[in-house]
Enzyme design. Structure first.
Site, PDB file in Angstrom:
ATOM      1  CB  SER A 151     -16.372  20.893  11.958  1.00  0.00           C
ATOM      2  OG  SER A 151     -16.887  20.532  12.764  1.00  0.00           O
ATOM      3  CE1 TYR A 164     -16.604  15.771  10.892  1.00  0.00           C
ATOM      4  CE2 TYR A 164     -16.314  16.954  12.607  1.00  0.00           C
ATOM      5  CZ  TYR A 164     -16.859  16.551  11.853  1.00  0.00           C
ATOM      6  OH  TYR A 164     -18.045  17.148  11.284  1.00  0.00           O
TER       7      TYR A 164
HETATM    8  C1  BGC Z   1     -19.571  16.963  14.842  1.00  0.00           C
HETATM    9  C2  BGC Z   1     -20.665  17.112  15.687  1.00  0.00           C
HETATM   10  C3  BGC Z   1     -20.211  17.973  16.623  1.00  0.00           C
HETATM   11  C4  BGC Z   1     -20.016  19.028  16.353  1.00  0.00           C
HETATM   12  C5  BGC Z   1     -20.171  20.395  17.534  1.00  0.00           C
HETATM   13  C6  BGC Z   1     -19.841  19.012  14.263  1.00  0.00           C
HETATM   14  O1  BGC Z   1     -18.283  19.371  13.706  1.00  0.00           O
HETATM   15  O2  BGC Z   1     -20.119  16.991  13.367  1.00  0.00           O
HETATM   16  O3  BGC Z   1     -20.700  15.893  15.715  1.00  0.00           O
HETATM   17  O4  BGC Z   1     -21.585  17.668  17.577  1.00  0.00           O
HETATM   18  O5  BGC Z   1     -19.179  19.528  15.610  1.00  0.00           O
HETATM   19  O6  BGC Z   1     -18.957  19.622  18.860  1.00  0.00           O
END
Ligand code: BGC
Length: 266
Positions: A151, A164
């Protein structure tokens, strides 16, 4: 289109929805036989298998919780029995459990770390064991390829999403360390780090025009991503067209990691 992954066997985790679904379709369209790993909603897996077959591809579904060692090992065993081997792993399964930091429960911390980080470790280890066991095949110049779906939050801190961001930061250095260790064996390991892609994981961040406008302020390219943006990059990264890439993080984010607020400030 030339089928860059012809003859190859791929396993995509969390593949019956969202980004994983698009990756499975892209790999199949490029000629790979695909294992669709899933944890819930078997009917979605069946639908995806039908779609892939209708497009002339081949796929099977295997249910497994990627955070459980015994289930991951059973999944690889079944995949290898059915397909003969695995050439490509896409570590995609992931989830969010958001809360202000002071209210973050240990259960939600553990769930996110277990699925997003430990799950990628367990699957990568089984894939590497299989690559090394079976040796080179004449379907690719690499012994095997692993793509970790990370991410932008492996580099952008994220208030309210500490578990996360910690899991994705972990994925980044896990990926690079595995890549460093196994490059001499011709195993390529890379990450794709998506930005804001329209899926169920973040629908709440874009379900009103105001929320969507706020989100677009963070995206210099002024477009919210679609799952196919990730699927196409994944298929290319797994192909020999990307053979000299290992240990890399590819941000597929419309420029979200470019500090957009500095475009007119600083
Ligand atoms: C998340 C999303 C988020 C995006 C940008 C991703 O890794 O799962 O929820 O919108 O990152 O912030």
């Amino acid at each position: 289109m030339s089928k860059r992954l012809a003859g190859q066997k791929a396993l995509v985790t969390g593949a019956n929805s969202g980004i994983g679904r698009a990756i499975a379709k892209s790999l199949a369209a490029d000629g790979a036989d695909v294992v669709i790993n899933y944890i819930s909603r078997p009917e979605e897996t069946e639908k995806l298998i039908e779609e892939i077959k209708a497009d002339g591809g081949n796929a099977i579904g295997i249910k497994a919780d990627v955070s459980k060692e015994d289930q991951v090992q059973a999944m690889f065993k079944e995949a290898i029995e059915k397909f003969g081997t695995i050439d490509i792993l896409v570590n995609n399964a992931g989830l969010q459990r958001d809360a202000p930091f002071k209210d973050q429960t240990l259960d939600d911390w553990n769930l996110v770390i277990n699925v997003n980080l430990t799950g990628q470790f367990l699957c990568a280890r089984e894939a590497v064991r299989e690559f090394l066991r079976r040796g080179m095949r004449n379907v690719s110049v690499a012994l095997g390829k692993i793509v970790c779906i990370s991410s932008v939050h492996d580099i952008i801190p994220w208030a309210g999403h500490v578990n996360y961001a910690a899991s994705k930061g972990g994925v980044m250095l896990m990926m690079k360390s595995i890549a460093q260790e196994l490059a001499p064996q011709k195993i390529r390991v890379n990450s794709i780090s998506p930005g804001a892609i329209r899926t169920n994981i973040n629908y709440s961040a874009m379900d009103t025009p105001e929320e969507e406008a706020a989100l677009l302020k963070l995206i210099p390219y002024k477009r919210i991503g679609v799952t196919e943006d990730i699927g196409k990059v994944a298929a290319w990264l797994c192909s020999d067209d990307a053979d000299y890439i290992t240990g890399a993080t590819i941000y597929v984010d419309g420029g979200m990691t470019l500090y957009p607020e500095f475009a007119h400030g600083g």
